[in-house]
Motif scaffolding. Sequence first.
Motif, short mmCIF file in Angstrom:
data_model
loop_
_atom_site.label_atom_id
_atom_site.label_comp_id
_atom_site.label_asym_id
_atom_site.label_seq_id
_atom_site.Cartn_x
_atom_site.Cartn_y
_atom_site.Cartn_z
N UNK A 1 75.80 37.11 66.22
CA UNK A 1 75.09 35.66 66.44
C UNK A 1 74.51 36.01 67.82
N UNK A 2 74.13 35.66 68.60
CA UNK A 2 73.80 35.84 70.05
C UNK A 2 73.44 36.65 70.38
N UNK A 3 73.60 37.78 70.34
CA UNK A 3 72.97 39.03 70.64
C UNK A 3 72.52 39.50 71.75
N UNK A 4 72.24 39.91 72.70
CA UNK A 4 70.96 40.20 73.81
C UNK A 4 71.16 41.08 74.74
N UNK A 5 70.32 41.93 75.35
CA UNK A 5 70.31 42.13 76.86
C UNK A 5 69.53 41.64 77.83
N UNK B 1 69.96 38.42 88.38
CA UNK B 1 69.24 38.22 89.65
C UNK B 1 68.80 39.80 90.77
N UNK B 2 69.94 40.85 89.96
CA UNK B 2 69.40 42.10 91.44
C UNK B 2 69.23 43.23 89.66
N UNK B 3 68.38 42.76 88.54
CA UNK B 3 68.10 43.72 87.70
C UNK B 3 68.96 44.51 86.73
N UNK B 4 69.87 44.14 87.03
CA UNK B 4 70.87 44.35 86.56
C UNK B 4 71.33 44.17 85.23
N UNK B 5 71.26 45.20 83.74
CA UNK B 5 71.10 44.85 82.69
C UNK B 5 73.12 44.60 82.31
N UNK B 6 73.26 44.44 81.61
CA UNK B 6 73.99 44.30 80.08
C UNK B 6 74.32 43.59 78.65
N UNK B 7 74.59 44.31 78.33
CA UNK B 7 75.20 43.48 76.46
C UNK B 7 76.04 42.18 76.91
N UNK B 8 75.50 41.39 76.25
CA UNK B 8 76.46 40.31 76.25
C UNK B 8 76.70 39.77 74.33
N UNK B 9 77.62 38.95 73.56
CA UNK B 9 77.31 39.15 73.05
C UNK B 9 79.18 38.43 71.97
N UNK B 10 78.27 36.69 71.15
CA UNK B 10 80.10 35.76 70.55
C UNK B 10 80.01 36.00 69.18
N UNK C 1 69.54 44.79 68.76
CA UNK C 1 68.35 44.85 69.95
C UNK C 1 67.65 45.52 69.01
N UNK C 2 67.75 46.55 68.31
CA UNK C 2 66.60 47.32 67.96
C UNK C 2 65.85 47.02 66.70
N UNK C 3 67.04 47.26 66.12
CA UNK C 3 66.10 46.39 64.23
C UNK C 3 65.86 45.24 64.84
#
Length: 370
Positions: free
Chosen positions: A188-192, A196-205, A171-173
């Motif tokens: 593919x499909x990696x995102x931060x 709803x509570x503004x809590x972050x998570x990293x997800x990727x397929x 994501x940084x690149x």
Amino acid sequence: MKFCKKYQEYIQGQQKQLPVVDFKKLKKILKRCRKDFESHQDHDGQSCPHQCPVCDGTFFPSLVKEMSAVVGCFNKRAQKLLELHLPPGFRKYFMWLKGRLLQKDHVGLIQEGKELVTYATINAIAVRKILKKYDKIHYSKQGQAFKSKAQSMHIEILHSPWLCELMAFHINLKETKVRPNMAPALFEGCSLTFDDDHKPSLSCELLDSIKLDIDLTCSICLDTVFDPVSLTCGHIFCYMCACSAASVTIVDGLKAAEPKEKCPLCRKAGVYEGALHLEELNILLSRSCQKYWEQRLQTERIERVRQAKEHWAISVSSIHGCLAQNFFSMLSLDRFRRRQHAVNLSHFPLFDCVNNVFRSLNKDHVCVHV
């Protein structure tokens, strides 16, 4: 195409000989297990017994050895790759002078990162499929139970903190000036994402419907991880929160934690010494949560200064106490020698030194007597 054939083609197509999970060999072990069962007519049932000497004596030891080699290789290569992107200390300026951090080198980093992600994913799929086959042959759930054991042994590659770092690196690149069509993406499909509570998570397929979701909320302060650190058990905390849980100061660091200290989540001991700072994730969160990051930075700066002052105050007082103890020990030693040998006090320069100091302070009436 069957996975076994696809996996063999991947291994043969590798430019470097890297350790892999030998899927074909493990299948042969399970096949030999079935033949061994069929040769024993006294066993009732349609599969080998629950305690199988063929599988338990060969299959799991081989799998553990191969998984350990794969995870070790992946972690080492990922660390080297990310050090090229974020080199520490003077190495950063040295590499900048050599042109290692130019745009064309970013393309090389992306390509190498893509190969690393594929290497991790395909070996993870091989482990999952061979354990599924084990359970099918044995009519058991030992294969699924082995996954939990692998996590506790830190040989589950999808739980490696370096994979989380590669996701943040990806994501940084994307936010740099490197054009996306110059090299394939790491994921593919990696995102931060934020809930709803503004809590972050990293997800990727990943391949074969494997999906990774990494929660970036510290379970101690219940806020977004700040200056994140991953313990050897795989759980992520704020660095200061981890120090507090390990009963150490930020000056001493997590390496000073006692081996008996446990992870706040899984309660496993000895997880602090090999803790890893997640530098790429730290950069990603500082960019994505700027307002929160500035507030947290000011708060933690005050706490860090306070702990540093306390640390140095204790250190200075201990040094003073040590010097005083050594001084009076030398004084007692000179006194003892004088009594033993009954010689003149002038033969012992320490007494002369002490008396001269007192005289220089206009305290001539205070002298050391024996």
